[in-house]
Design a protein around this motif. Structure first.
Motif, PDB file in Angstrom:
ATOM      1  N   ASN A  78      75.259  -3.930  49.802  1.00  0.00           N
ATOM      2  CA  ASN A  78      75.303  -5.306  49.284  1.00  0.00           C
ATOM      3  C   ASN A  78      76.669  -5.971  49.459  1.00  0.00           C
ATOM      4  OD1 ASN A  78      73.611  -3.608  46.856  1.00  0.00           O
ATOM      5  ND2 ASN A  78      72.528  -5.199  47.988  1.00  0.00           N
ATOM      6  N   SER A  79      77.512  -5.423  50.319  1.00  0.00           N
ATOM      7  CA  SER A  79      78.869  -5.953  50.472  1.00  0.00           C
ATOM      8  C   SER A  79      79.208  -6.197  51.943  1.00  0.00           C
ATOM      9  CB  SER A  79      79.893  -4.985  49.873  1.00  0.00           C
ATOM     10  OG  SER A  79      79.654  -4.781  48.498  1.00  0.00           O
ATOM     11  N   PHE A  80      80.182  -7.059  52.159  1.00  0.00           N
ATOM     12  CA  PHE A  80      80.691  -7.311  53.508  1.00  0.00           C
ATOM     13  C   PHE A  80      82.197  -7.513  53.418  1.00  0.00           C
ATOM     14  CE2 PHE A  80      79.613 -11.404  51.652  1.00  0.00           C
ATOM     15  CZ  PHE A  80      80.713 -12.194  51.945  1.00  0.00           C
ATOM     16  N   ILE A  81      82.875  -7.349  54.538  1.00  0.00           N
ATOM     17  CA  ILE A  81      84.323  -7.539  54.561  1.00  0.00           C
ATOM     18  C   ILE A  81      84.759  -8.087  55.917  1.00  0.00           C
ATOM     19  CG2 ILE A  81      84.708  -5.127  55.246  1.00  0.00           C
ATOM     20  CD1 ILE A  81      87.381  -5.278  53.697  1.00  0.00           C
ATOM     21  N   PHE A  82      85.660  -9.053  55.886  1.00  0.00           N
ATOM     22  CA  PHE A  82      86.282  -9.587  57.096  1.00  0.00           C
ATOM     23  C   PHE A  82      87.772  -9.276  57.043  1.00  0.00           C
ATOM     24  CE2 PHE A  82      82.649 -12.464  56.522  1.00  0.00           C
ATOM     25  CZ  PHE A  82      82.107 -12.480  57.800  1.00  0.00           C
ATOM     26  N   ASN A  83      88.289  -8.675  58.084  1.00  0.00           N
ATOM     27  CA  ASN A  83      89.732  -8.532  58.271  1.00  0.00           C
ATOM     28  C   ASN A  83      90.067  -9.244  59.574  1.00  0.00           C
ATOM     29  OD1 ASN A  83      90.722  -6.871  56.051  1.00  0.00           O
ATOM     30  ND2 ASN A  83      89.392  -5.282  56.897  1.00  0.00           N
ATOM     31  N   ILE A  84      90.629 -10.425  59.473  1.00  0.00           N
ATOM     32  CA  ILE A  84      90.844 -11.238  60.666  1.00  0.00           C
ATOM     33  C   ILE A  84      92.283 -11.721  60.733  1.00  0.00           C
ATOM     34  CG2 ILE A  84      88.455 -12.028  60.828  1.00  0.00           C
ATOM     35  CD1 ILE A  84      89.283 -14.560  59.418  1.00  0.00           C
ATOM     36  N   SER A  85      92.704 -12.077  61.930  1.00  0.00           N
ATOM     37  CA  SER A  85      94.052 -12.591  62.146  1.00  0.00           C
ATOM     38  C   SER A  85      93.971 -14.075  62.472  1.00  0.00           C
ATOM     39  CB  SER A  85      94.721 -11.840  63.298  1.00  0.00           C
ATOM     40  OG  SER A  85      96.017 -12.342  63.532  1.00  0.00           O
ATOM     41  N   LEU A  86      94.776 -14.871  61.790  1.00  0.00           N
ATOM     42  CA  LEU A  86      94.796 -16.318  62.017  1.00  0.00           C
ATOM     43  C   LEU A  86      96.062 -16.719  62.759  1.00  0.00           C
ATOM     44  CD1 LEU A  86      93.610 -17.849  58.622  1.00  0.00           C
ATOM     45  CD2 LEU A  86      92.260 -17.314  60.636  1.00  0.00           C
ATOM     46  N   HIS A  87      95.939 -17.770  63.548  1.00  0.00           N
ATOM     47  CA  HIS A  87      97.101 -18.295  64.261  1.00  0.00           C
ATOM     48  C   HIS A  87      97.560 -19.624  63.670  1.00  0.00           C
ATOM     49  CE1 HIS A  87      96.544 -15.156  67.187  1.00  0.00           C
ATOM     50  NE2 HIS A  87      95.289 -15.526  67.361  1.00  0.00           N
ATOM     51  N   GLN A  88      96.669 -20.292  62.933  1.00  0.00           N
ATOM     52  CA  GLN A  88      97.024 -21.552  62.286  1.00  0.00           C
ATOM     53  C   GLN A  88      97.482 -21.280  60.859  1.00  0.00           C
ATOM     54  OE1 GLN A  88      97.112 -24.272  63.975  1.00  0.00           O
ATOM     55  NE2 GLN A  88      95.972 -23.644  65.790  1.00  0.00           N
ATOM     56  N   LYS A  89      98.260 -22.205  60.301  1.00  0.00           N
ATOM     57  CA  LYS A  89      98.766 -22.020  58.943  1.00  0.00           C
ATOM     58  C   LYS A  89      97.665 -22.172  57.901  1.00  0.00           C
ATOM     59  CE  LYS A  89     103.438 -23.466  60.153  1.00  0.00           C
ATOM     60  NZ  LYS A  89     104.491 -24.495  60.003  1.00  0.00           N
ATOM     61  N   VAL A  90      96.708 -23.027  58.194  1.00  0.00           N
ATOM     62  CA  VAL A  90      95.535 -23.181  57.334  1.00  0.00           C
ATOM     63  C   VAL A  90      94.339 -23.428  58.238  1.00  0.00           C
ATOM     64  CG1 VAL A  90      94.399 -24.538  55.540  1.00  0.00           C
ATOM     65  CG2 VAL A  90      96.858 -24.186  55.428  1.00  0.00           C
ATOM     66  N   GLU A  91      93.256 -22.756  57.981  1.00  0.00           N
ATOM     67  CA  GLU A  91      92.044 -22.985  58.762  1.00  0.00           C
ATOM     68  C   GLU A  91      90.896 -23.321  57.825  1.00  0.00           C
ATOM     69  OE1 GLU A  91      91.076 -22.042  62.217  1.00  0.00           O
ATOM     70  OE2 GLU A  91      92.698 -20.745  62.883  1.00  0.00           O
ATOM     71  N   LYS A  92      90.089 -24.291  58.230  1.00  0.00           N
ATOM     72  CA  LYS A  92      88.855 -24.552  57.500  1.00  0.00           C
ATOM     73  C   LYS A  92      87.771 -23.692  58.136  1.00  0.00           C
ATOM     74  CE  LYS A  92      87.969 -28.399  55.575  1.00  0.00           C
ATOM     75  NZ  LYS A  92      87.530 -29.776  55.277  1.00  0.00           N
ATOM     76  N   CYS A  93      86.846 -23.238  57.317  1.00  0.00           N
ATOM     77  CA  CYS A  93      85.843 -22.326  57.844  1.00  0.00           C
ATOM     78  C   CYS A  93      84.513 -22.505  57.124  1.00  0.00           C
ATOM     79  CB  CYS A  93      86.314 -20.879  57.705  1.00  0.00           C
ATOM     80  SG  CYS A  93      86.524 -20.361  55.987  1.00  0.00           S
ATOM     81  N   ARG A  94      83.504 -21.884  57.678  1.00  0.00           N
ATOM     82  CA  ARG A  94      82.188 -21.830  57.051  1.00  0.00           C
ATOM     83  C   ARG A  94      81.768 -20.372  56.963  1.00  0.00           C
ATOM     84  NH1 ARG A  94      79.069 -26.569  60.526  1.00  0.00           N
ATOM     85  NH2 ARG A  94      80.283 -28.314  59.735  1.00  0.00           N
ATOM     86  N   LEU A  95      81.177 -20.014  55.855  1.00  0.00           N
ATOM     87  CA  LEU A  95      80.634 -18.672  55.683  1.00  0.00           C
ATOM     88  C   LEU A  95      79.119 -18.806  55.676  1.00  0.00           C
ATOM     89  CD1 LEU A  95      81.834 -15.844  55.261  1.00  0.00           C
ATOM     90  CD2 LEU A  95      81.511 -16.154  52.813  1.00  0.00           C
ATOM     91  N   ILE A  96      78.476 -18.211  56.665  1.00  0.00           N
ATOM     92  CA  ILE A  96      77.038 -18.377  56.844  1.00  0.00           C
ATOM     93  C   ILE A  96      76.310 -17.085  56.482  1.00  0.00           C
ATOM     94  CG2 ILE A  96      75.211 -19.076  58.432  1.00  0.00           C
ATOM     95  CD1 ILE A  96      77.321 -21.223  57.971  1.00  0.00           C
ATOM     96  N   PHE A  97      75.450 -17.171  55.475  1.00  0.00           N
ATOM     97  CA  PHE A  97      74.656 -16.029  55.036  1.00  0.00           C
ATOM     98  C   PHE A  97      73.296 -16.031  55.735  1.00  0.00           C
ATOM     99  CE2 PHE A  97      77.521 -16.811  51.398  1.00  0.00           C
ATOM    100  CZ  PHE A  97      78.090 -15.552  51.300  1.00  0.00           C
TER     101      PHE A  97
END
Length: 479
Positions: A78-97
């Protein structure tokens, strides 16, 4: 982060500021690296399902919809995890289930390098904790204290509008003094909110009559010295969503240099590009030019020579993928081979219609604008009956039954027309990716020789006149 309290701060704001302090009081973590950790535990999730994290702040940098996906996470326990690297100081995103939980989809997410975010569900709503939650709370706080209710969007109460916007910008400055953080993400949010407020003034005036534009011309010098000069020179400006800063610059241009009578779109756009090059420098100049190219993709104006003129003497290295994508469907480019599926499940190649002018109409079920556009296109189809013109309806619908039902509804197309589908691939079908289709409806014209003409003006803006003229012009050219 240090919080200084003043007597006049609203009690609710104090609570929110304290919450931010609790969640985001570890600047050393934020500065550590560009990694972001997002964890979620949602009991309704099923093992083996996937959750998608999608970037949408800089879509024009990407070559395809597929590349908008930052990462997939497979659900386990029942769990998920993202470990990601960003290049921008702030990013807008969408989390799609998965579809059965799409009511939880997170559409207005914000993530920053070094932040961690924990997601759970409380009372059927997403709940957030961890350092990254401080960014979300801070953004909501900015929204709550800079409400522009009372703004006259018709532009008649100009002085009142001006006073409301200036007062709200002052509130942002006040919050800046209350909450101090060496985390760039917080200052970027403040900058973005300020840009949005100033842009509102220019945008309303640009849509207004000439008197509204003249009012902003008088106020422009004051706005420039108080706010705009600092905004344009801020090193964080290119960290903002491009729609924010390019929208402000375009609206300001529209107020300072009102459109002349009978001025063509090409002449107007060239005046805008000349203005940009005279007033801005890289990297902001390159970013705004990239936005212009993206907004005008698929049009018959973006010839190779015109593109070369736009980017001349500009460092466009960061936008190579955008440039590559736009060049490949500029007018006169031969359309590569693409195949789609008809209602009987047969594979249909677009090349088999060579010798006809093709009108490709991209749509999906539930698109109100697609219904409105088809009402305008329908009589145009009849006008060209018996001529070498093929109107081809292309649906993004992944579910065949939904697509077929929509065809027979008569709202989007007609059963007697050429109706094709991208099938289960939806908008990641190679044809959709080639034209970077991410807005609907999109209409694209192909000439008799299989070369791209471009997109007509949106049909509902001129009752389809531009579409008719472009089709007829293509027929006349090939007589």
């Amino acid at each position: 982060m240090t919080i200084l309290l003043k007597e006049k701060i609203d009690k609710a704001a104090i609570i929110l500021l304290f919450f931010i302090f609790c969640l985001a009081s570890h600047p050393s973590i934020a500065q550590a690296n560009g990694m972001v950790t997002i964890r979620g535990t949602i009991k309704e999730l099923k093992d083996g399902d996937s959750v998608k994290l999608i970037r949408y702040q800089y879509p024009f940098l990407l070559e395809s919809h597929d590349n908008e996906i930052i990462s997939y996470a497979v659900v386990k326990n029942n769990s998920f995890i993202f470990n990601i690297s960003l290049h921008q100081k702030v990013e807008k995103c969408r989390l799609i289930f998965p579809e059965y939980l799409n009511h939880l989809n997170w559409q207005d997410g914000m993530i920053a390098p070094g932040h961690h975010l924990n997601i759970s569900v409380k009372e059927n709503r997403l709940s957030f904790s961890g350092q990254g939650a401080g960014l979300l709370v801070y953004n909501r706080l900015l929204d709550s204290i800079t409400s522009i209710s009372g703004i006259d969007r018709q532009g008649k109460s100009r002085e009142k509008n001006f006073e409301i916007i200036v007062a709200n910008i002052s509130k942002i400055e006040n919050i800046k003094n209350q909450v101090r953080s060496n985390d760039d993400a917080f200052s970027i949010l403040r900058l973005n909110k300020t840009v949005g407020l100033v842009s509102t003034l220019y945008s309303i005036a640009e849509r207004n009559d000439l008197s509204g534009k003249k009012f902003m011309q008088k106020k422009d010098d004051e706005l420039y010295h108080q706010y705009l000069k600092g905004i344009f020179n801020n090193i964080q400006i290119t960290s903002l969503p491009i729609v924010s800063i390019s929208g402000l610059i375009r609206a300001r241009f529209g107020c300072l240099y009102p459109k002349k009578q009978n001025e063509s779109k090409l002449a107007r756009d060239k005046a805008y590009i000349t203005y940009l090059k005279a007033n801005f420098k890289d990297p902001l100049l390159a970013q705004v030019l990239a936005s212009f190219l993206y907004d005008n993709r698929n049009t018959d104006l973006l010839t190779q020579d015109y593109i070369d003129w736009i980017i001349k003497d500009t460092d466009f290295s960061q936008y190579n993928s955008l440039l590559k994508g736009i060049r490949r469907f500029s007018p006169g480019t031969l359309l590569p081979e693409f195949s789609l599926t008809d209602t009987l499940g047969n594979e249909v190649s677009l090349s088999q219609f060579k010798g006809n002018v093709l009108v490709l109409d991209f749509w999906y079920t539930g698109c109100f604008a697609c219904v409105r556009t088809y009402k305008i296109i329908k009589p145009i189809i009849k006008e060209f009956e018996g001529k070498p013109v093929k109107f081809i309806s292309i649906s993004e619908d992944k579910v065949r039954d939904v697509w077929v039902k929509s065809i027979h509804s008569g709202l989007y197309t007609d059963p007697q027309h050429i109706n094709l589908s991208a099938g289960k691939m939806g908008n990641i079908h190679p044809l959709f990716r080639y034209f970077q289709i991410n807005a609907y409806p999109t209409v694209i014209l192909i000439d008799k020789n299989g070369k791209i003409i471009g997109s007509p003006r949106k049909s509902y803006l001129d009752h389809g006149m531009d579409l008719k003229n472009k089709v007829q012009h293509s027929l006349d050219e090939n007589l």
